[in-house]
Design a protein around this motif. Sequence first.
Motif, short mmCIF file in Angstrom:
data_model
loop_
_atom_site.label_atom_id
_atom_site.label_comp_id
_atom_site.label_asym_id
_atom_site.label_seq_id
_atom_site.Cartn_x
_atom_site.Cartn_y
_atom_site.Cartn_z
N GLY A 155 -29.76 -24.12 -60.48
CA GLY A 155 -30.22 -24.73 -61.72
C GLY A 155 -31.32 -23.88 -62.32
N TYR A 156 -31.66 -24.19 -63.56
CA TYR A 156 -32.74 -23.49 -64.24
C TYR A 156 -33.84 -24.48 -64.56
CZ TYR A 156 -35.33 -20.87 -67.75
OH TYR A 156 -36.33 -20.25 -68.45
N ILE A 157 -35.03 -24.23 -64.04
CA ILE A 157 -36.19 -25.09 -64.29
C ILE A 157 -36.96 -24.45 -65.45
CG2 ILE A 157 -38.23 -26.19 -63.32
CD1 ILE A 157 -36.91 -25.63 -60.53
N GLN A 158 -36.66 -24.92 -66.65
CA GLN A 158 -37.17 -24.29 -67.86
C GLN A 158 -38.69 -24.27 -67.92
OE1 GLN A 158 -35.67 -26.03 -71.50
NE2 GLN A 158 -35.85 -24.08 -72.54
N ALA A 159 -39.33 -25.38 -67.56
CA ALA A 159 -40.79 -25.47 -67.64
C ALA A 159 -41.49 -24.46 -66.72
CB ALA A 159 -41.25 -26.88 -67.30
N GLU A 160 -40.80 -24.05 -65.66
CA GLU A 160 -41.38 -23.09 -64.72
C GLU A 160 -40.79 -21.69 -64.86
OE1 GLU A 160 -41.47 -24.59 -60.72
OE2 GLU A 160 -42.06 -26.59 -61.40
N HIS A 161 -39.89 -21.51 -65.81
CA HIS A 161 -39.22 -20.22 -66.03
C HIS A 161 -38.64 -19.68 -64.72
CE1 HIS A 161 -40.82 -20.09 -70.09
NE2 HIS A 161 -41.97 -20.49 -69.59
N THR A 162 -37.93 -20.57 -64.01
CA THR A 162 -37.44 -20.25 -62.67
C THR A 162 -36.00 -20.70 -62.48
OG1 THR A 162 -39.67 -20.53 -61.78
CG2 THR A 162 -37.86 -20.67 -60.21
N TYR A 163 -35.23 -19.80 -61.90
CA TYR A 163 -33.90 -20.17 -61.43
C TYR A 163 -34.05 -20.71 -60.02
CZ TYR A 163 -32.06 -17.30 -65.25
OH TYR A 163 -31.77 -16.77 -66.48
N LEU A 164 -33.46 -21.84 -59.75
CA LEU A 164 -33.50 -22.44 -58.42
C LEU A 164 -32.19 -22.14 -57.70
CD1 LEU A 164 -34.78 -24.37 -56.29
CD2 LEU A 164 -33.51 -26.20 -57.42
N VAL A 165 -32.31 -21.69 -56.45
CA VAL A 165 -31.15 -21.45 -55.59
C VAL A 165 -31.44 -22.16 -54.29
CG1 VAL A 165 -29.74 -19.74 -54.38
CG2 VAL A 165 -30.72 -19.18 -56.64
N GLU A 166 -30.56 -23.09 -53.93
CA GLU A 166 -30.71 -23.83 -52.66
C GLU A 166 -29.42 -23.64 -51.87
OE1 GLU A 166 -32.88 -27.72 -52.17
OE2 GLU A 166 -30.78 -28.34 -52.10
N ILE A 167 -29.57 -23.15 -50.65
CA ILE A 167 -28.43 -22.88 -49.79
C ILE A 167 -28.46 -23.87 -48.64
CG2 ILE A 167 -27.19 -21.14 -48.47
CD1 ILE A 167 -29.08 -19.08 -49.90
N SER A 168 -27.38 -24.63 -48.51
CA SER A 168 -27.27 -25.64 -47.46
C SER A 168 -26.14 -25.22 -46.51
CB SER A 168 -26.94 -27.00 -48.08
OG SER A 168 -26.69 -27.95 -47.10
N PHE A 169 -26.48 -25.18 -45.23
CA PHE A 169 -25.53 -24.77 -44.20
C PHE A 169 -25.07 -26.00 -43.42
CE2 PHE A 169 -28.21 -21.14 -45.05
CZ PHE A 169 -27.31 -20.11 -45.14
N GLU A 170 -23.78 -26.23 -43.36
CA GLU A 170 -23.20 -27.38 -42.65
C GLU A 170 -22.37 -26.90 -41.48
OE1 GLU A 170 -24.09 -30.42 -43.55
OE2 GLU A 170 -25.12 -29.72 -45.34
#
Length: 109
Positions: A94-109
């Motif tokens: 996702g893109y957190i516009q207020a923080e000028h940051t792309y979020l990457v979350e990796i979940s391992f199952e």
Amino acid sequence: MASNSDSIYNVLTYIHRHQQDVSFIQQRNSNVVSIGVPDTVKVANPDIYFPTDRLLVNRMDDDFLAKNGDLLNDFFDRTNSSKLDYSEVWITTGYIQAEHTYLVEISFE
């Protein structure tokens, strides 16, 4: 759900190669790695893979896991998982516009 893409691979590779330029976000979950990537980093198809102020979940297919195992293993090593391996990988972006940051979350199952 978006399909697996070179866009995700490229972002993961960027994170792996430029760890000093990203922010690893402390997680409570033992099987997750979260990273903030500055929006000054060029990403392909940001409107698809990094929706503004929303999250997109993408289950990586078996071909992606097979082709990118070494890269994914480096991220898995950052988890606190008690498991020795994983069979599924989910990547939330996702893109957190207020923080000028792309979020990457990796979940391992």
